[in-house]
Design a protein around this motif. Structure first.
Motif, PDB file in Angstrom:
ATOM      1  N   MET A  74       0.862  -1.215   0.000  1.00 48.09           N
ATOM      2  CA  MET A  74       0.000   0.000   0.000  1.00 48.09           C
ATOM      3  C   MET A  74       0.881   1.242   0.000  1.00 48.09           C
ATOM      4  SD  MET A  74      -2.958   1.759   0.832  1.00 48.09           S
ATOM      5  CE  MET A  74      -3.335   3.320   1.568  1.00 48.09           C
ATOM      6  N   THR A  75       0.887   1.936  -1.123  1.00 51.00           N
ATOM      7  CA  THR A  75       1.715   3.152  -1.187  1.00 51.00           C
ATOM      8  C   THR A  75       1.012   4.306  -0.504  1.00 51.00           C
ATOM      9  OG1 THR A  75       0.782   4.063  -3.207  1.00 51.00           O
ATOM     10  CG2 THR A  75       2.438   2.367  -3.474  1.00 51.00           C
ATOM     11  N   ASP A  76       1.814   5.120   0.145  1.00 49.86           N
ATOM     12  CA  ASP A  76       1.233   6.274   0.838  1.00 49.86           C
ATOM     13  C   ASP A  76       0.890   7.375  -0.131  1.00 49.86           C
ATOM     14  OD1 ASP A  76       1.238   5.832   3.793  1.00 49.86           O
ATOM     15  OD2 ASP A  76       3.302   5.241   3.345  1.00 49.86           O
ATOM     16  N   ARG A  77      -0.244   8.016   0.114  1.00 49.35           N
ATOM     17  CA  ARG A  77      -0.654   9.145  -0.727  1.00 49.35           C
ATOM     18  C   ARG A  77      -0.358  10.439   0.006  1.00 49.35           C
ATOM     19  NH1 ARG A  77      -6.123   9.554  -1.991  1.00 49.35           N
ATOM     20  NH2 ARG A  77      -5.559  10.499  -3.967  1.00 49.35           N
ATOM     21  N   ILE A  78       0.258  11.360  -0.701  1.00 49.42           N
ATOM     22  CA  ILE A  78       0.672  12.614  -0.084  1.00 49.42           C
ATOM     23  C   ILE A  78       0.059  13.795  -0.806  1.00 49.42           C
ATOM     24  CG2 ILE A  78       2.641  14.103   0.395  1.00 49.42           C
ATOM     25  CD1 ILE A  78       4.283  11.572   0.795  1.00 49.42           C
ATOM     26  N   LEU A  79      -0.508  14.700  -0.040  1.00 49.60           N
ATOM     27  CA  LEU A  79      -1.095  15.901  -0.618  1.00 49.60           C
ATOM     28  C   LEU A  79      -0.138  17.072  -0.407  1.00 49.60           C
ATOM     29  CD1 LEU A  79      -3.494  17.423  -1.889  1.00 49.60           C
ATOM     30  CD2 LEU A  79      -4.433  17.699   0.418  1.00 49.60           C
ATOM     31  N   VAL A  80       0.190  17.763  -1.499  1.00 55.58           N
ATOM     32  CA  VAL A  80       1.109  18.894  -1.439  1.00 55.58           C
ATOM     33  C   VAL A  80       0.368  20.189  -1.746  1.00 55.58           C
ATOM     34  CG1 VAL A  80       3.207  19.930  -2.396  1.00 55.58           C
ATOM     35  CG2 VAL A  80       3.029  17.433  -2.194  1.00 55.58           C
ATOM     36  N   ILE A  81       0.436  21.139  -0.836  1.00 53.81           N
ATOM     37  CA  ILE A  81      -0.145  22.461  -1.079  1.00 53.81           C
ATOM     38  C   ILE A  81       1.006  23.439  -1.274  1.00 53.81           C
ATOM     39  CG2 ILE A  81      -1.641  24.286  -0.209  1.00 53.81           C
ATOM     40  CD1 ILE A  81      -3.128  21.723  -0.607  1.00 53.81           C
ATOM     41  N   GLU A  82       1.198  23.873  -2.508  1.00 52.12           N
ATOM     42  CA  GLU A  82       2.357  24.709  -2.840  1.00 52.12           C
ATOM     43  C   GLU A  82       1.984  25.583  -4.026  1.00 52.12           C
ATOM     44  OE1 GLU A  82       5.834  25.149  -1.764  1.00 52.12           O
ATOM     45  OE2 GLU A  82       5.127  26.765  -3.059  1.00 52.12           O
TER      46      GLU A  82
ATOM     47  N   SER B 236      -2.008  10.165   3.565  1.00 59.15           N
ATOM     48  CA  SER B 236      -1.237   9.785   4.746  1.00 59.15           C
ATOM     49  C   SER B 236      -0.505  10.977   5.352  1.00 59.15           C
ATOM     50  CB  SER B 236      -0.204   8.712   4.400  1.00 59.15           C
ATOM     51  OG  SER B 236      -0.821   7.624   3.759  1.00 59.15           O
ATOM     52  N   LEU B 237      -0.301  11.975   4.505  1.00 57.73           N
ATOM     53  CA  LEU B 237       0.474  13.129   4.975  1.00 57.73           C
ATOM     54  C   LEU B 237       0.204  14.345   4.109  1.00 57.73           C
ATOM     55  CD1 LEU B 237       4.055  13.032   6.309  1.00 57.73           C
ATOM     56  CD2 LEU B 237       3.575  14.686   4.500  1.00 57.73           C
ATOM     57  N   LEU B 238       0.317  15.498   4.721  1.00 59.10           N
ATOM     58  CA  LEU B 238       0.103  16.751   4.008  1.00 59.10           C
ATOM     59  C   LEU B 238       1.357  17.611   4.077  1.00 59.10           C
ATOM     60  CD1 LEU B 238      -1.664  18.987   2.679  1.00 59.10           C
ATOM     61  CD2 LEU B 238      -2.456  19.566   4.975  1.00 59.10           C
ATOM     62  N   VAL B 239       1.857  18.011   2.905  1.00 56.73           N
ATOM     63  CA  VAL B 239       2.974  18.957   2.856  1.00 56.73           C
ATOM     64  C   VAL B 239       2.366  20.321   2.593  1.00 56.73           C
ATOM     65  CG1 VAL B 239       5.060  19.678   1.639  1.00 56.73           C
ATOM     66  CG2 VAL B 239       4.616  17.244   2.026  1.00 56.73           C
ATOM     67  N   LEU B 240       2.505  21.224   3.522  1.00 61.45           N
ATOM     68  CA  LEU B 240       1.810  22.506   3.440  1.00 61.45           C
ATOM     69  C   LEU B 240       2.785  23.676   3.425  1.00 61.45           C
ATOM     70  CD1 LEU B 240      -0.854  24.189   3.632  1.00 61.45           C
ATOM     71  CD2 LEU B 240      -0.622  24.031   6.116  1.00 61.45           C
ATOM     72  N   ASP B 241       2.820  24.385   2.307  1.00 60.07           N
ATOM     73  CA  ASP B 241       3.645  25.589   2.234  1.00 60.07           C
ATOM     74  C   ASP B 241       2.852  26.746   2.826  1.00 60.07           C
ATOM     75  OD1 ASP B 241       5.142  27.802   1.615  1.00 60.07           O
ATOM     76  OD2 ASP B 241       5.868  26.941  -0.267  1.00 60.07           O
ATOM     77  N   LEU B 242       3.449  27.420   3.790  1.00 60.51           N
ATOM     78  CA  LEU B 242       2.728  28.520   4.440  1.00 60.51           C
ATOM     79  C   LEU B 242       2.737  29.777   3.578  1.00 60.51           C
ATOM     80  CD1 LEU B 242       3.638  28.346   8.231  1.00 60.51           C
ATOM     81  CD2 LEU B 242       1.752  27.315   6.965  1.00 60.51           C
ATOM     82  N   MET B 243       3.502  29.766   2.493  1.00 57.26           N
ATOM     83  CA  MET B 243       3.611  30.934   1.602  1.00 57.26           C
ATOM     84  C   MET B 243       4.072  32.158   2.384  1.00 57.26           C
ATOM     85  SD  MET B 243       0.489  29.150   0.832  1.00 57.26           S
ATOM     86  CE  MET B 243       0.223  27.889  -0.384  1.00 57.26           C
TER      87      MET B 243
ATOM     88  N   VAL C 260      -4.475  14.414  10.291  1.00 51.97           N
ATOM     89  CA  VAL C 260      -3.459  14.014   9.322  1.00 51.97           C
ATOM     90  C   VAL C 260      -2.114  14.683   9.646  1.00 51.97           C
ATOM     91  CG1 VAL C 260      -3.968  15.875   7.699  1.00 51.97           C
ATOM     92  CG2 VAL C 260      -2.985  13.749   6.853  1.00 51.97           C
ATOM     93  N   PRO C 261      -1.028  13.945   9.564  1.00 60.46           N
ATOM     94  CA  PRO C 261       0.289  14.540   9.808  1.00 60.46           C
ATOM     95  C   PRO C 261       0.581  15.661   8.821  1.00 60.46           C
ATOM     96  CG  PRO C 261       0.451  12.143   9.814  1.00 60.46           C
ATOM     97  CD  PRO C 261      -0.938  12.492   9.345  1.00 60.46           C
ATOM     98  N   VAL C 262       1.095  16.780   9.304  1.00 59.30           N
ATOM     99  CA  VAL C 262       1.363  17.932   8.450  1.00 59.30           C
ATOM    100  C   VAL C 262       2.826  18.336   8.541  1.00 59.30           C
ATOM    101  CG1 VAL C 262       0.898  20.373   8.059  1.00 59.30           C
ATOM    102  CG2 VAL C 262      -0.986  18.835   8.633  1.00 59.30           C
TER     103      VAL C 262
ATOM    104  N   ASP D  11       3.473  18.889  12.441  1.00 61.29           N
ATOM    105  CA  ASP D  11       4.285  17.759  12.892  1.00 61.29           C
ATOM    106  C   ASP D  11       5.757  17.958  12.584  1.00 61.29           C
ATOM    107  OD1 ASP D  11       1.440  16.446  12.236  1.00 61.29           O
ATOM    108  OD2 ASP D  11       2.454  15.325  13.818  1.00 61.29           O
ATOM    109  N   ASP D  12       6.039  18.782  11.591  1.00 59.94           N
ATOM    110  CA  ASP D  12       7.418  19.079  11.244  1.00 59.94           C
ATOM    111  C   ASP D  12       7.435  20.437  10.552  1.00 59.94           C
ATOM    112  OD1 ASP D  12      10.130  18.889  10.963  1.00 59.94           O
ATOM    113  OD2 ASP D  12      10.098  16.877  10.093  1.00 59.94           O
ATOM    114  N   TYR D  13       8.637  21.036  10.493  1.00 59.02           N
ATOM    115  CA  TYR D  13       8.754  22.389   9.955  1.00 59.02           C
ATOM    116  C   TYR D  13      10.079  22.482   9.218  1.00 59.02           C
ATOM    117  CZ  TYR D  13       8.309  27.532  10.069  1.00 59.02           C
ATOM    118  OH  TYR D  13       8.165  28.869   9.751  1.00 59.02           O
TER     119      TYR D  13
END
Lengths: 223, 223
Positions: free
Chosen positions: B1-9, B47-54, B73-75, B96-98
């Motif tokens: 099962m591959t993890d799905r990642i959402l990127v907001i950039e 599974s995880l969200l990569v979020l750019d704060l801009m 969801v982990p961010v 969760d990380d920065y």
DNA sequence: GCGATCGCTTAAGGGCATCTTAAGGAGGGG
DNA sequence: CCCCTCCTTAAGATGCCCTTAAGCGATCGC
């Protein structure tokens, strides 16, 4: 249950600072200056490990690598090396986070918090001493698989000794830290609790008397 | 099962680069340029969200704050702001990380990996403890298949214990986190809620009293 | 070997944490 | 404005377990 954090940091100044901030933030903290002290038997009970890789280079990474052969405890790495390659190497060896020096204590605290927020890993592994198993988070104890009912003081007493395995802990320290510190005549009280504890841990001669000093818990075995 | 990642950039160059690297690393990746697209219905499955704060400042943090009201969801936050205060703010809002820009893609990948190494979190599945079933998302509880009506406090109390299964949770922590933290004399209030909760969960002796400490939910699905 | 000090064990009493029941009061829906 | 739900507060009952006391046993200094 407060989380217990093990800090491996050989720099006195930095170590003091880290420990101070972590305690301020409400974490139970143990500080060791040598990575060698991360023994399989010592790790259980900790929710997270803050590991300074120090400067000598590979040394710290070797510790991490070895650690991962027997423990899944979350590890937050501190390092002066800022290069991408260094970070990647640490992560590949199983680090959970990587913070470069110098850093703000607030950030360390928040990264520790972020890591512990995730409930699944929050509980440290149970401590083991011979036939005794001690789960600090659950506050449960068992001898050779059989659950043993311990009272609050009994458990705290055992936990205090367990966290300083092999070390002789003075009666005074135990009386001040485990029992009500305000009381005066707690000397005899301690005897009673130790006595009852020994009876409940029947068969396991774990609590040794150090004459004129206090007590010592016989060394833990690496599972 | 591959993890799905959402990127907001919103930056095209950076977004392309991130997505490319994530895909190379074997992750299924979805890239959106606007934070508004993080809707409650869209998040499950990732599974995880990569979020750019801009750069515009608060905007990104608001998204994060809002997100945390309905998702765990982990961010992993990306930001050009390097100050300690900015990081602390993000962590406090549930990051969760920065990671500060600019960064090496390798480090991002490794941080994503480190985050996903840890056991997958509750993905909406109900928790089970003996005959009790607890759906945190739907806020529904049932005992042996029969729905049980719980009030807000009762549910929160049970959920708090459930998320720390097997752990002895202190009365103080429960009072501060489940009940109104401002109140003073909440000690007794807690008793009452526990009492009623036990009655409603009749037949299941799940909530154990840890004398002098607090309560513990008997382990159903530990760690 | 002897006295003194320190530690162990048992038993009893009471303090206090917790449980339960009942009633007051705040807030939301109709 | 009334009613209903539910959170809170209060008060009494219960019983756990911490403490104290006292006698015995172990260990140390001499």
């Amino acid at each position: 249950m407060t989380d217990r954090i093990l800090v491996i940091e050989d720099d006195q100044r930095l170590g003091t600072q880290i420990v101070e901030h972590l305690r301020e933030a409400g974490f139970e903290t143990l500080w060791r200056t040598a990575g060698e002290l991360i023994l399989p038997g010592a790790l259980p009970g900790f929710s997270l490990l803050v590991l300074d890789l120090m400067l000598p280079g590979k040394h710290g990474l070797d510790i991490l690598k070895h650690l991962r052969t027997y423990s899944q405890v979350p590890v937050l790495v501190l390092s002066a090396r800022t290069s991408s390659a260094d970070k990647v190497r640490a992560f590949k060896l199983g680090a959970d986070d990587y913070l470069t020096k110098p850093f703000w204590p607030e950030e360390l605290i928040e990264r520790v918090r972020a890591r512990l927020r995730r409930p699944a890993m929050q509980r440290g592994e149970p401590l083991r001493f011979g036939g005794l198993e001690l789960d600090l988070g659950a506050r449960l104890a068992s001898v050779r698989g059989k659950p043993v009912e311990l009272t609050r003081v009994e458990f705290d007493l055992l936990a205090a000794l367990a966290q300083r395995t092999g070390e002789a802990v003075t009666r005074k320290w135990l009386a001040d830290n485990v029992l009500d510190p305000d009381k005066e005549g707690t000397e005899r009280t301690l005897d009673v609790h130790v006595s009852r504890l020994r009876k409940k841990l029947e068969g396991e001669e774990l609590i040794e008397t150090v004459w004129g000093i206090g007590y010592r818990l016989r060394g833990g075995s690496p599972r």
